[in-house]
Design a protein around this motif. Structure first.
Motif, short mmCIF file in Angstrom:
data_model
loop_
_atom_site.label_atom_id
_atom_site.label_comp_id
_atom_site.label_asym_id
_atom_site.label_seq_id
_atom_site.Cartn_x
_atom_site.Cartn_y
_atom_site.Cartn_z
N GLU A 1 0.16 1.76 -3.18
CA GLU A 1 1.42 2.50 -3.00
C GLU A 1 2.40 1.68 -2.16
O GLU A 1 3.59 1.60 -2.46
N GLY A 2 1.89 1.06 -1.10
CA GLY A 2 2.73 0.20 -0.25
C GLY A 2 3.24 -1.00 -1.02
O GLY A 2 4.42 -1.37 -0.92
N LEU A 3 2.38 -1.60 -1.84
CA LEU A 3 2.79 -2.74 -2.67
C LEU A 3 3.88 -2.31 -3.64
O LEU A 3 4.85 -3.03 -3.88
N SER A 4 3.72 -1.13 -4.20
CA SER A 4 4.67 -0.60 -5.17
C SER A 4 6.05 -0.39 -4.51
O SER A 4 7.08 -0.75 -5.09
N THR A 5 6.04 0.16 -3.31
CA THR A 5 7.30 0.39 -2.58
C THR A 5 8.03 -0.94 -2.37
O THR A 5 9.24 -1.04 -2.54
N ALA A 6 7.27 -1.97 -2.02
CA ALA A 6 7.88 -3.26 -1.69
C ALA A 6 8.31 -4.04 -2.93
O ALA A 6 9.28 -4.80 -2.88
N THR A 7 7.63 -3.86 -4.04
CA THR A 7 7.90 -4.69 -5.22
C THR A 7 8.65 -3.97 -6.33
O THR A 7 9.22 -4.60 -7.22
N GLY A 8 8.59 -2.63 -6.31
CA GLY A 8 9.20 -1.86 -7.40
C GLY A 8 8.29 -1.76 -8.62
O GLY A 8 8.63 -1.09 -9.60
N LEU A 9 7.11 -2.40 -8.58
CA LEU A 9 6.17 -2.30 -9.70
C LEU A 9 5.45 -0.95 -9.62
O LEU A 9 4.95 -0.59 -8.55
N PRO A 10 5.38 -0.23 -10.72
CA PRO A 10 4.70 1.08 -10.66
C PRO A 10 3.19 0.97 -10.55
O PRO A 10 2.59 0.00 -11.03
N VAL A 11 2.58 1.97 -9.92
CA VAL A 11 1.12 2.05 -9.85
C VAL A 11 0.64 2.73 -11.13
O VAL A 11 1.17 3.76 -11.53
N LEU A 12 -0.35 2.14 -11.77
CA LEU A 12 -0.89 2.69 -13.01
C LEU A 12 -2.33 3.13 -12.76
O LEU A 12 -3.18 2.32 -12.41
N ASN A 13 -2.56 4.41 -12.94
CA ASN A 13 -3.90 4.96 -12.70
C ASN A 13 -4.72 4.86 -13.99
O ASN A 13 -4.92 5.84 -14.69
N VAL A 14 -5.14 3.64 -14.29
CA VAL A 14 -5.71 3.40 -15.61
C VAL A 14 -7.19 2.98 -15.55
O VAL A 14 -7.85 2.85 -16.55
N LEU A 15 -7.68 2.83 -14.32
CA LEU A 15 -9.07 2.40 -14.15
C LEU A 15 -9.87 3.51 -13.48
O LEU A 15 -9.32 4.28 -12.70
N GLU A 16 -11.16 3.57 -13.79
CA GLU A 16 -11.98 4.56 -13.08
C GLU A 16 -13.36 3.99 -12.79
O GLU A 16 -13.85 3.10 -13.49
N ALA A 17 -13.95 4.54 -11.72
CA ALA A 17 -15.32 4.18 -11.37
C ALA A 17 -16.20 5.29 -11.94
O ALA A 17 -16.10 6.43 -11.50
N VAL A 18 -17.00 4.95 -12.93
CA VAL A 18 -17.78 5.99 -13.60
C VAL A 18 -19.17 6.15 -12.99
O VAL A 18 -19.92 7.03 -13.34
N LYS A 19 -19.48 5.26 -12.07
CA LYS A 19 -20.81 5.28 -11.45
C LYS A 19 -20.63 5.02 -9.96
O LYS A 19 -19.83 4.18 -9.58
N SER A 20 -21.34 5.75 -9.14
CA SER A 20 -21.26 5.44 -7.71
C SER A 20 -22.26 4.32 -7.43
O SER A 20 -23.21 4.12 -8.18
N HIS A 21 -22.01 3.56 -6.39
CA HIS A 21 -22.93 2.48 -6.06
C HIS A 21 -23.22 2.49 -4.57
O HIS A 21 -22.49 3.09 -3.78
N PRO B 1 -5.17 6.37 6.43
CA PRO B 1 -4.72 5.68 5.22
C PRO B 1 -3.33 5.08 5.36
O PRO B 1 -2.97 4.17 4.62
N SER B 2 -2.54 5.59 6.34
CA SER B 2 -1.19 5.06 6.55
C SER B 2 -1.23 3.57 6.91
O SER B 2 -0.27 2.83 6.66
N VAL B 3 -2.35 3.13 7.50
CA VAL B 3 -2.51 1.70 7.81
C VAL B 3 -2.51 0.90 6.51
O VAL B 3 -1.87 -0.15 6.41
N GLY B 4 -3.19 1.42 5.48
CA GLY B 4 -3.22 0.75 4.18
C GLY B 4 -1.85 0.72 3.53
O GLY B 4 -1.44 -0.29 2.96
N LEU B 5 -1.14 1.83 3.66
CA LEU B 5 0.21 1.92 3.09
C LEU B 5 1.14 0.86 3.69
O LEU B 5 1.82 0.12 3.00
N ARG B 6 1.09 0.76 5.01
CA ARG B 6 1.97 -0.19 5.71
C ARG B 6 1.56 -1.63 5.43
O ARG B 6 2.41 -2.49 5.20
N LEU B 7 0.23 -1.90 5.47
CA LEU B 7 -0.22 -3.27 5.18
C LEU B 7 0.14 -3.65 3.75
O LEU B 7 0.55 -4.78 3.48
N GLY B 8 0.04 -2.69 2.83
CA GLY B 8 0.43 -2.93 1.44
C GLY B 8 1.90 -3.31 1.34
O GLY B 8 2.27 -4.23 0.59
#
Ligand SMILES: [Zn+2]
Length: 229
Positions: free
Chosen positions: A139-159, A90-97
């Motif tokens: 999280e990576g985007l947040s570090t770079a931009t200062g915009l907070p991550v908001l955990n406000v969405l959820e997946a209620v069904k698997s697909h 997942p660190s790859v995602g953090l850095r790319l973000g």
């Protein structure tokens, strides 16, 4: 002091670039500077009505849309994305973000945005995989931009896995998947939706439709780490 300790750690356990395998310098994380420079940028954010914006125009409301890198099969980036999603890197995602966040922030892409929200993953899938890669990109985007991550969405069904599906099949597969957990939190706000790979746009489209119908005055920014062409 910290640098000294890093030097000692690097001597015994050298940190290497995830793409080329060279030893990383103190100032480098996950990828070396040379590999970061050679990642295939789309530069979509510089184009008015870019291919991502054309993909969603007239279908879901949005302020801006882009995908920062071009995804092509068998490329180094594709390999890194595969590692990020399926091989416990997942660190790859953090850095790319972080990289995407720095570059888009400089270009003013996030003007008017208040929060970053990763595309949610159903809890069962997340439990099996161990993490949601979009959380790390966010999280990576947040570090770079200062915009907070908001955990406000959820997946209620698997697909089902969507790799071999058409846009219509993906949309049917995704119907009823997403929900806004707290509508008040995003009322009148600018929300950056973050996905990893945009193939047909079905995921961002379904999620944005759900938000637009639930909270019509939420301003959406559709951002994918990369897109296929
Ligand atoms: Zn490298």
């Amino acid at each position: 002091m910290l640098s000294f300790l890093t030097d000692i750690a690097d001597f015994f356990l050298p940190r290497t670039c995830h793409l080329c395998g060279c030893n990383l310098r103190d100032t480098e994380e996950v990828f070396c500077v040379r590999c970061v420079e050679t990642l295939p940028r789309s530069l979509y954010h510089l184009l008015p009505m870019n291919p991502m914006e054309r993909r969603f125009a007239g279908i879901v409301p949005f302020v801006r849309a882009t995908a920062h890198f071009i995804y092509s099969r068998n490329s180094e980036l594709a390999e890194a994305i595969h590692d990020m999603k399926y091989r416990k890197f997942p660190s790859v995602g953090l850095r790319l973000g972080e990289i995407v966040g720095e570059e888009l922030n400089m270009a003013g892409f996030f003007h008017g945005a208040d929060f970053i929200a990763p595309v949610p993953m159903h809890w069962w899938k997340k439990a099996r995989r161990g993490y949601n890669q979009a959380d790390y990109i966010a999280e990576g985007l947040s570090t770079a931009t200062g915009l907070p991550v908001l955990n406000v969405l959820e997946a209620v069904k698997s697909h089902k896995t969507q790799t071999a599906m058409s846009l219509t099949q993906r949309q049917a597969n995704l119907a009823g998947t997403f929900r806004v957990k707290d509508t008040e939190a995003i009322r009148g706000k600018g929300l950056v939706l973050v996905d990893d790979v945009c193939t047909t746009g079905a995921t961002l489209r379904t999620l944005a439709s759900e938000i637009a119908s639930t909270v019509p005055d939420c301003r959406l920014y559709l951002l994918s780490l990369c897109a296929t062409v």
